[in-house]
Enzyme design. Structure first.
Site, PDB file in Angstrom:
ATOM      1  N   HIS A   1      43.606-120.727  46.383  1.00  0.00           N
ATOM      2  CA  HIS A   1      43.718-120.583  47.832  1.00  0.00           C
ATOM      3  C   HIS A   1      42.324-120.461  48.439  1.00  0.00           C
ATOM      4  O   HIS A   1      41.349-120.177  47.748  1.00  0.00           O
ATOM      5  CB  HIS A   1      44.537-119.343  48.171  1.00  0.00           C
ATOM      6  CG  HIS A   1      45.924-119.376  47.623  1.00  0.00           C
ATOM      7  ND1 HIS A   1      46.868-120.269  48.074  1.00  0.00           N
ATOM      8  CD2 HIS A   1      46.517-118.649  46.643  1.00  0.00           C
ATOM      9  CE1 HIS A   1      47.996-120.089  47.401  1.00  0.00           C
ATOM     10  NE2 HIS A   1      47.814-119.119  46.531  1.00  0.00           N
TER      11      HIS A   1
ATOM     12  N   CYS B   1      43.073-124.632  50.589  1.00  0.00           N
ATOM     13  CA  CYS B   1      43.098-124.785  52.045  1.00  0.00           C
ATOM     14  C   CYS B   1      41.679-124.617  52.582  1.00  0.00           C
ATOM     15  O   CYS B   1      40.881-123.863  52.018  1.00  0.00           O
ATOM     16  CB  CYS B   1      44.008-123.734  52.667  1.00  0.00           C
ATOM     17  SG  CYS B   1      45.748-123.908  52.205  1.00  0.00           S
TER      18      CYS B   1
END
Length: 441
Positions: free
Chosen positions: A149, A190
């Site tokens: 992430h 992301c």
């Protein structure tokens, strides 16, 4: 005559721009670092991607003593795994876990150890994991594949965060110390474009692909099936499935980029750094010695596309899918309560960030502006690093709190607007009066 004959054979390759990788002493070695920066069943895909990458690179002839693998290693034998001891990266795929080196696992998967690996700091890793490091020199190439992430300017490790400017400083240090000829990074997270934006000069020998641009989510893939989680990430499975279907000695990195970009439908795959590296063959960084010339597996583009979801939504969608499949009232009630708890944690994340922004700015209209999704380019690195660290320590452990990462851009907006790091740090302490949460996903 032999030279002339060889030259005639090479002319078509030279004309096409595909110069085969001729390994010489001057060419150097290929070194690889594979990092899955997450833990937990909902993050299955990150370790799955990294295990798949290992199998690909190993099959291409890169020896284990030139590959360092960092992953928590809590997936293969997880109690939720219906295939104990195995990990798959595709619904009908083979086990990608077998034979993967366990160089650094569990609490050893840290930013500090990652940096030591790249620096070749054997002494600093004495007694830690395998102790394996990258012993590269000025003629060598380094390939780094990282999956986890992220948020603007940061990539998560399980219990801490790697800031983009710190990583860039390390890369330039390695370059100055003649630790590589070229370095290539494929990063799945992301906001991954923000890890490279404006940080690497064109002549650095550094080249990167990001799964997403600096302002958006990346996407998980193969999210339907019996495992109740996603098996891979859209960017990662796209670049690997392409490499496996081609001859790495003739496919250019540019072609791999273009195909990966086209297959990663929902986020904007981008290039960074010295983009001229794209004209080299894939084998230059991924090996080609034992290239598989057998027919490649046929993967369904439609299946990959239909099953993709935003990375931060994997826990919620997984619970919703389990609820649809539930057979008893008791099971349904339990899953409904889990979904409600998840949604409550998400609401808390938003309220906390609103409180922090209000405490810092003192103006409700400014709060709305600061919480806009699209953030500024990062220039206030010192303020932003301190703000992220305070939010991570006082409020939500970001590596375990996927949804909390979606509000981190507000911290950047405050720093870029000129608010002081001291004010933001103090606001996190005032807003987060609860024990630091590890499950705000």
């Amino acid at each position: 005559m032999k030279f002339a004959a060889a030259l005639m054979l090479m002319l078509p390759l030279i004309a096409s721009g595909r110069v085969p990788l001729a390994k010489t002493e001057e060419e150097g070695d290929i070194w690889v670092v594979l990092v899955a920066g997450s833990d937990g069943w909902y993050n299955y895909r990150h370790q799955s991607d990294i295990c798949h990458a290992y199998q690909l690179l190993s099959a291409n002839g890169i020896p284990d003593d030139h590959i360092v693998v960092m992953m928590v290693d809590d997936i293969a034998n997880n109690r939720q795994n219906p295939y104990p001891g195995k990990i798959i990266n595709h619904p009908t795929g083979d086990d990608v876990y077998a034979g993967v080196p366990k160089d650094y696992t569990g609490r050893q998967v840290t930013v500090e150890n990652f940096f030591k690996v790249l620096r070749g700091d054997s002494k600093g890793l004495e007694g830690v994991g395998s102790g394996k490091v990258i012993n590269s020199g000025p003629n060598d190439r380094i390939f780094i594949n990282m999956d986890d992430h992220g948020s603007p300017g940061l990539f998560c490790f399980p219990y801490e965060n790697m800031m983009a400017n710190d990583f860039a400083n390390l890369v330039m240090e390695l370059k100055e110390n003649n630790k590589f000829k070229e370095m290539m990074v494929y990063m799945e997270s992301c906001y991954s474009g923000s890890m490279f934006q404006d940080l690497f000069p064109e002549d650095s020998g550094f080249y990167a692909l990001s799964a997403a641009n600096p302002h958006e989510s990346s996407y998980a893939a193969y999210c339907s099936g019996p495992l109740n989680t996603c098996l891979g990430d859209l960017f990662s499975v796209s670049w690997m499935e392409d490499v496996e279907s081609k001859d790495p000695n003739s496919e250019l990195l540019k072609e791999n980029f273009e195909i990966t970009r086209d297959l990663t439908y929902y986020s904007d795959v981008m290039q960074w750094g010295q983009t001229s590296v794209e004209n080299e063959v894939v084998a230059a960084f991924m090996g080609g010695k034992n290239s598989n010339t057998s027919p490649a597996k046929k993967y369904s583009v439609e299946e990959r596309k239909a099953s993709a979801i935003p990375s931060q939504d994997v826990p919620l969608v997984s619970l919703q899918n389990r609820l649809k499949a539930a057979k008893t009232l008791e099971e349904k009630a339990h899953l409904e309560s889990e979904i409600t708890a998840l949604e409550n944690r998400r609401s808390l994340v938003k309220r906390v960030m609103e409180k922090i922004a209000m405490k810092v700015s003192g103006d409700e209209k400014l709060v709305r502006d600061l919480m806009t999704e699209k953030q500024e380019k990062i220039t206030a690195w010192d303020c932003y690093g301190k703000a992220v660290d305070a939010f991570h320590k006082n409020c939500f452990t970001l590596g375990q709190s996927t949804f909390a990462l979606t509000v981190v851009p507000t911290l950047l907006n405050m720093c870029q607007a000129g608010y002081s790091s001291d004010a933001i740090v103090e606001a996190t302490k005032n807003a987060c009066v609860f024990p630091t949460m590890h499950n705000a996903y």
